[in-house]
Design a protein around this motif. Structure first.
Motif, PDB file in Angstrom:
ATOM      1  N   SER A 162       0.848  -1.192   0.000  1.00 58.70           N
ATOM      2  CA  SER A 162       0.000   0.000   0.000  1.00 58.70           C
ATOM      3  C   SER A 162       0.884   1.242   0.000  1.00 58.70           C
ATOM      4  O   SER A 162       2.020   1.224   0.495  1.00 58.70           O
ATOM      5  CB  SER A 162      -0.914   0.012   1.229  1.00 58.70           C
ATOM      6  N   ILE A 163       0.359   2.309  -0.534  1.00 55.73           N
ATOM      7  CA  ILE A 163       1.116   3.566  -0.618  1.00 55.73           C
ATOM      8  C   ILE A 163       1.436   4.065   0.790  1.00 55.73           C
ATOM      9  O   ILE A 163       2.511   4.615   1.028  1.00 55.73           O
ATOM     10  CB  ILE A 163       0.367   4.617  -1.460  1.00 55.73           C
ATOM     11  N   GLU A 164       0.529   3.836   1.736  1.00 60.20           N
ATOM     12  CA  GLU A 164       0.779   4.250   3.117  1.00 60.20           C
ATOM     13  C   GLU A 164       1.984   3.517   3.697  1.00 60.20           C
ATOM     14  O   GLU A 164       2.823   4.109   4.381  1.00 60.20           O
ATOM     15  CB  GLU A 164      -0.457   3.999   3.995  1.00 60.20           C
ATOM     16  N   ASP A 165       2.080   2.204   3.417  1.00 64.94           N
ATOM     17  CA  ASP A 165       3.219   1.421   3.911  1.00 64.94           C
ATOM     18  C   ASP A 165       4.522   1.879   3.267  1.00 64.94           C
ATOM     19  O   ASP A 165       5.560   1.957   3.928  1.00 64.94           O
ATOM     20  CB  ASP A 165       3.011  -0.072   3.653  1.00 64.94           C
ATOM     21  N   GLU A 166       4.471   2.174   1.960  1.00 67.23           N
ATOM     22  CA  GLU A 166       5.680   2.633   1.275  1.00 67.23           C
ATOM     23  C   GLU A 166       6.174   3.957   1.847  1.00 67.23           C
ATOM     24  O   GLU A 166       7.370   4.144   2.073  1.00 67.23           O
ATOM     25  CB  GLU A 166       5.419   2.777  -0.227  1.00 67.23           C
ATOM     26  N   ILE A 167       5.264   4.882   2.099  1.00 72.21           N
ATOM     27  CA  ILE A 167       5.650   6.185   2.636  1.00 72.21           C
ATOM     28  C   ILE A 167       6.124   6.047   4.085  1.00 72.21           C
ATOM     29  O   ILE A 167       7.091   6.698   4.490  1.00 72.21           O
ATOM     30  CB  ILE A 167       4.497   7.202   2.489  1.00 72.21           C
ATOM     31  N   ALA A 168       5.492   5.178   4.861  1.00 77.40           N
ATOM     32  CA  ALA A 168       5.949   4.939   6.233  1.00 77.40           C
ATOM     33  C   ALA A 168       7.377   4.385   6.218  1.00 77.40           C
ATOM     34  O   ALA A 168       8.201   4.783   7.046  1.00 77.40           O
ATOM     35  CB  ALA A 168       5.006   3.970   6.941  1.00 77.40           C
ATOM     36  N   HIS A 169       7.669   3.521   5.271  1.00 77.63           N
ATOM     37  CA  HIS A 169       9.032   2.987   5.147  1.00 77.63           C
ATOM     38  C   HIS A 169      10.020   4.104   4.798  1.00 77.63           C
ATOM     39  O   HIS A 169      11.117   4.161   5.352  1.00 77.63           O
ATOM     40  CB  HIS A 169       9.078   1.887   4.088  1.00 77.63           C
TER      41      HIS A 169
ATOM     42  N   ARG B  54       9.868   7.201   5.612  1.00 78.54           N
ATOM     43  CA  ARG B  54      10.104   8.049   6.787  1.00 78.54           C
ATOM     44  C   ARG B  54      11.237   7.523   7.651  1.00 78.54           C
ATOM     45  O   ARG B  54      11.928   8.281   8.308  1.00 78.54           O
ATOM     46  CB  ARG B  54       8.836   8.151   7.633  1.00 78.54           C
ATOM     47  N   GLY B  55      11.422   6.206   7.664  1.00 74.66           N
ATOM     48  CA  GLY B  55      12.451   5.610   8.489  1.00 74.66           C
ATOM     49  C   GLY B  55      13.836   5.594   7.861  1.00 74.66           C
ATOM     50  O   GLY B  55      14.802   5.215   8.519  1.00 74.66           O
ATOM     51  N   LEU B  56      13.946   5.994   6.599  1.00 76.86           N
ATOM     52  CA  LEU B  56      15.239   5.951   5.915  1.00 76.86           C
ATOM     53  C   LEU B  56      16.087   7.173   6.253  1.00 76.86           C
ATOM     54  O   LEU B  56      15.567   8.278   6.384  1.00 76.86           O
ATOM     55  CB  LEU B  56      15.036   5.882   4.395  1.00 76.86           C
ATOM     56  N   ASP B  57      17.384   6.960   6.366  1.00 81.34           N
ATOM     57  CA  ASP B  57      18.304   8.082   6.541  1.00 81.34           C
ATOM     58  C   ASP B  57      18.629   8.672   5.172  1.00 81.34           C
ATOM     59  O   ASP B  57      18.089   8.236   4.149  1.00 81.34           O
ATOM     60  CB  ASP B  57      19.568   7.642   7.281  1.00 81.34           C
ATOM     61  N   LEU B  58      19.512   9.663   5.152  1.00 79.94           N
ATOM     62  CA  LEU B  58      19.854  10.341   3.899  1.00 79.94           C
ATOM     63  C   LEU B  58      20.376   9.350   2.857  1.00 79.94           C
ATOM     64  O   LEU B  58      19.954   9.380   1.692  1.00 79.94           O
ATOM     65  CB  LEU B  58      20.886  11.444   4.163  1.00 79.94           C
ATOM     66  N   GLY B  59      21.259   8.453   3.260  1.00 84.71           N
ATOM     67  CA  GLY B  59      21.802   7.464   2.325  1.00 84.71           C
ATOM     68  C   GLY B  59      20.721   6.540   1.778  1.00 84.71           C
ATOM     69  O   GLY B  59      20.711   6.206   0.585  1.00 84.71           O
TER      70      GLY B  59
END
Length: 169
Positions: free
Chosen positions: A15-22, A24-29
């Protein structure tokens, strides 16, 4: 997650919500790596973490639900063309400095109408008066009954520079 079938094979569609939540947890790299996957080219060096996140999230949503119409894109392209290079980098950096990351568990205090209002930063938003809100602006609206910029209401954003705000934290 939704499952679709293609040529007899099951495909998993997040789901698009799950992709965007993922995202949010990513750092710059991590965001730069995701940019490479989404856009098939390296991310521009001047983009900050916040802007990388916003552009990737927009692209994912536009791919799934549809993008801007042609005339709107033309107006935006003309606007962007006026400001490039160092001027654009400085403006983007200035924009990103206005954002302040709040640590989970932080309690924000603001006096309003002679009463102390306490808001706690939670993983899923901001807790105030027994309810959780997804933005500080919504908390400020609940407290005052009028629309406010939430970070400004709680003293996190100032008309001055960021060092003034950091000195108060």
């Amino acid at each position: 997650m939704q499952k679709k079938r293609r040529n007899g094979r099951a495909l998993t569609k997040t789901s698009i919500e799950d992709e965007i939540a993922h995202l949010r947890g990513l750092d710059l790299g991590g965001l730069r790596a995701r940019w490479l996957i989404v856009f098939q080219r390296p991310a521009p060096a001047h983009l900050t973490r916040h802007l990388l996140f916003a552009v990737i999230a927009y692209r994912l949503q536009a791919d799934r639900f549809g993008d801007l119409d042609h005339s709107t894109r033309q107006v935006l392209d003309r606007t962007v063309a006026k400001e490039t290079g160092p001027a654009m980098s400085a403006r983007l950096a200035s924009f990103d400095q206005k954002r302040i990351e709040l640590t989970l568990g932080t309690v924000l205090v603001r006096e309003w109408d002679r009463r102390s209002q306490r808001v706690m930063v939670m993983a899923d938003g901001f807790a105030w008066n027994g309810q959780t809100y997804d933005s500080l602006s919504k908390v400020a609206l609940a407290i005052t009954g009028t629309k406010w910029n939430g970070p400004r209401f709680f003293g996190l954003r100032d008309k001055g520079d960021r060092s003034t705000v950091e000195a108060r934290l």
